[in-house]
Design an enzyme around this catalytic site. Structure first.
Site, short mmCIF file in Angstrom:
data_model
loop_
_atom_site.label_atom_id
_atom_site.label_comp_id
_atom_site.label_asym_id
_atom_site.label_seq_id
_atom_site.Cartn_x
_atom_site.Cartn_y
_atom_site.Cartn_z
N ASP A 86 -6.10 5.48 3.26
CA ASP A 86 -7.31 5.10 2.54
C ASP A 86 -8.42 6.06 2.90
O ASP A 86 -8.20 7.03 3.61
CB ASP A 86 -7.69 3.64 2.82
CG ASP A 86 -7.64 3.32 4.29
OD1 ASP A 86 -8.27 4.07 5.05
OD2 ASP A 86 -6.95 2.36 4.70
N LYS B 89 -9.92 2.06 0.10
CA LYS B 89 -10.73 0.87 0.23
C LYS B 89 -12.17 1.34 0.23
O LYS B 89 -12.61 1.94 1.19
CB LYS B 89 -10.45 0.18 1.56
CG LYS B 89 -9.26 -0.72 1.52
CD LYS B 89 -9.15 -1.45 2.81
CE LYS B 89 -7.89 -2.27 2.84
NZ LYS B 89 -7.63 -2.82 4.14
N MET C 52 -19.19 -1.62 9.79
CA MET C 52 -19.49 -2.01 8.40
C MET C 52 -20.86 -2.68 8.29
O MET C 52 -21.01 -3.68 7.57
CB MET C 52 -18.40 -2.96 7.87
CG MET C 52 -17.04 -2.31 7.84
SD MET C 52 -15.71 -3.44 7.39
CE MET C 52 -15.25 -4.13 8.96
#
Ligand code: SAH
Length: 461
Positions: free
Chosen positions: A245, A267, A380
């Site tokens: 990813d 992603k 994140m």
């Protein structure tokens, strides 16, 4: 070929070392490892070196009679005349002789050795550049796992059984290639010889039309390819299919096998190219087709990586898999940013959380986070930065608590912006940052001023 490489059986044989310095002691140790009986002749041993266990020291000057009964001799004195005499006398008696760093006086030379006994690899440049031989050995060290010795011993145990079962040599070769380069070998490497044995015996009973597939769930680290583990690199070069990813950098992907099929299962925030369920199913399907599947993940697969979910499915389907840890962003990115996660003056504990927003809020245990002397690492968290800072302040952290946000840590695009819980959310530069970004909160952030050692090109912009 200037020299013929051979491996000598010296078990129980008498060997002579002439010289009492560092090199002599080192050579004695190598001979002892090969099971030789070592005698060291030197007027005196350099006192900073202990006599290697199992060897004996004769405190005399070298004389020809010392060679009596010797299977091999090494001269390692700093006296050219003695070295030359040892060489001459040994040659006269047909005893193999090595004079350290003097190929002209040698009948044999010592290679650099990569020891995965019983597997041995010897490197030689014919005496031209021992350093180069050692460098080469270093390169191979990374490619040949420590456990290779175990694999050789494992194969030896079944050699006769396999020979009896599979009479045709070409079929036997295929069988062994399958075992030594496939799932059985991987089981041995991971320490599970019991299962490896069962798998090998099963393969003997029921030869398969197609090899068993397997999955390697591998942590690729935070970006810098140098931070890959040896095992990650080895499996990357073995896999037939690679699922990756966008956390995996281009330069790391380039290190997978050239002819491997590459599948992007990317992603991006809120825009999963393949839903997690489908990634899980794809891994199962590819492995069932007999493929060696590499699932390459950024950082560490078990830290905010859904690695657990992916292998749960594999376990249900009884597919062989192994997981290779990687350097997680918290560790790699903080280190490259010059921020130690713990430090006696600033933090005794460190906590990793995800700052992913759910319906515009962050579900975190704020009381737990807003503690003194603790470092918080937020994965994140960019989009929740303002919420994070205000919550930490309202739960008791001083408004002046240092905080850093770091983009694409460990790569040439690394950039860090520092501030406090109050100033950082207002900093207009934050809007320019490109994913992935990591947030670090706590007193340790202040150390960056002194400790930032990594100077990527983006930081100079
Ligand atoms: N399994 C990964 C984390 C996956 S979650 C690991 O162990 O590192 C993805 C988050 O990791 C990103 O949103 C970001 O917060 C962080 N991250 C991963 N690599 C990063 C990097 N090179 N620089 C900054 N943050 C990174």
């Amino acid at each position: 070929m200037d020299f013929l490489p051979v491996f000598m059986n010296l078990k129980g044989e008498k060997c002579l070392i002439v010289g009492g310095g560092k090199v002599a002691v080192r050579k004695a140790s190598v001979l002892l490892q090969a099971g030789a009986m070592v005698r060291i002749v030197a007027p005196q041993l350099n006192e900073s070196f202990d006599l290697p266990t199992g060897s004996e020291h004769i405190a005399e000057c070298f004389q020809a009679s010392h060679l009596d009964g010797m299977a091999l001799v090494i001269a390692a004195t700093d006296d050219a005349i003695v070295n030359e005499q040892v060489s001459r006398e040994a040659k006269q008696r047909n005893i193999p002789v090595n004079v350290v760093d003097n190929p002209n006086l040698c009948t044999f030379i010592m290679p650099a050795i990569l020891d995965r006994s019983p597997l041995l690899v010897a490197f030689s440049t014919g005496g031209a550049s021992p350093v180069l031989a050692r460098l080469l050995r270093g390169k191979l060290e990374t490619l040949i796992p420590q456990a290779y010795g175990r694999l050789v011993a494992f194969a030896e145990r079944f050699r006769d059984t396999v020979k009896q079962r599979i009479a045709v040599p070409s079929q036997r070769r295929i069988f062994w290639e399958d075992v030594l380069d496939g799932a059985v070998a991987e089981k041995v490497f991971s320490g599970d010889e019991h299962t490896a044995e069962a798998m090998l015996l099963d393969l003997l009973e029921h030869p398969k039309a197609q090899a068993d597939g397997e999955v390697y769930l591998v942590g690729a680290g935070p970006g810098d390819p140098d931070l890959l583990t040896f095992r990650a690199l080895r499996l990357m070069q073995k896999a037939d299919v690679v699922l990756y990813d966008n956390l995996v950098s281009e330069s790391i992907l380039d290190m997978t096998r050239r002819d491997a099929q590459r599948i992007f299962v990317g992603k991006r925030r809120g825009n999963h190219t393949l839903p997690q369920e489908e990634i899980n199913d794809l891994l199962v399907r590819l492995a069932k087709e007999g493929k060696r599947v590499l699932r390459l993940k950024g950082g560490d697969p078990f830290i905010f990586g859904r690695g657990g979910e992916e292998i749960e499915k594999l376990a249900e389907h009884k597919i062989n898999f192994q997981v290779v840890p990687g350097i997680t962003a918290a560790s790699g990115v903080s280190t490259y940013a010059g921020i130690p996660l713990t430090h006696r003056d600033h933090a005794q504990s460190c906590i990793f959380v995800t700052g992913h927003l759910k319906d515009g809020t962050m579900e975190l245990d704020w009381d737990l986070l807003a503690r003194p002397k603790q470092t918080i690492v937020v994965y994140m968290g960019l989009h929740g930065l303002a919420i994070l800072c205000s919550q930490l302040v309202s739960h008791g952290l001083p408004a002046t608590t240092p905080i850093a946000i770091i983009q694409q840590g460990t790569t040439q695009n690394q950039r860090a912006i520092c501030g406090t819980l109050v100033t950082l959310p207002q900093d207009p530069n934050v809007a320019q940052l490109q994913a992935p970004t990591l947030i670090i909160v706590g007193g340790v952030v202040s150390l960056r001023e002194k400790l930032a050692w990594f100077k990527p090109s983006a930081s100079l912009l």
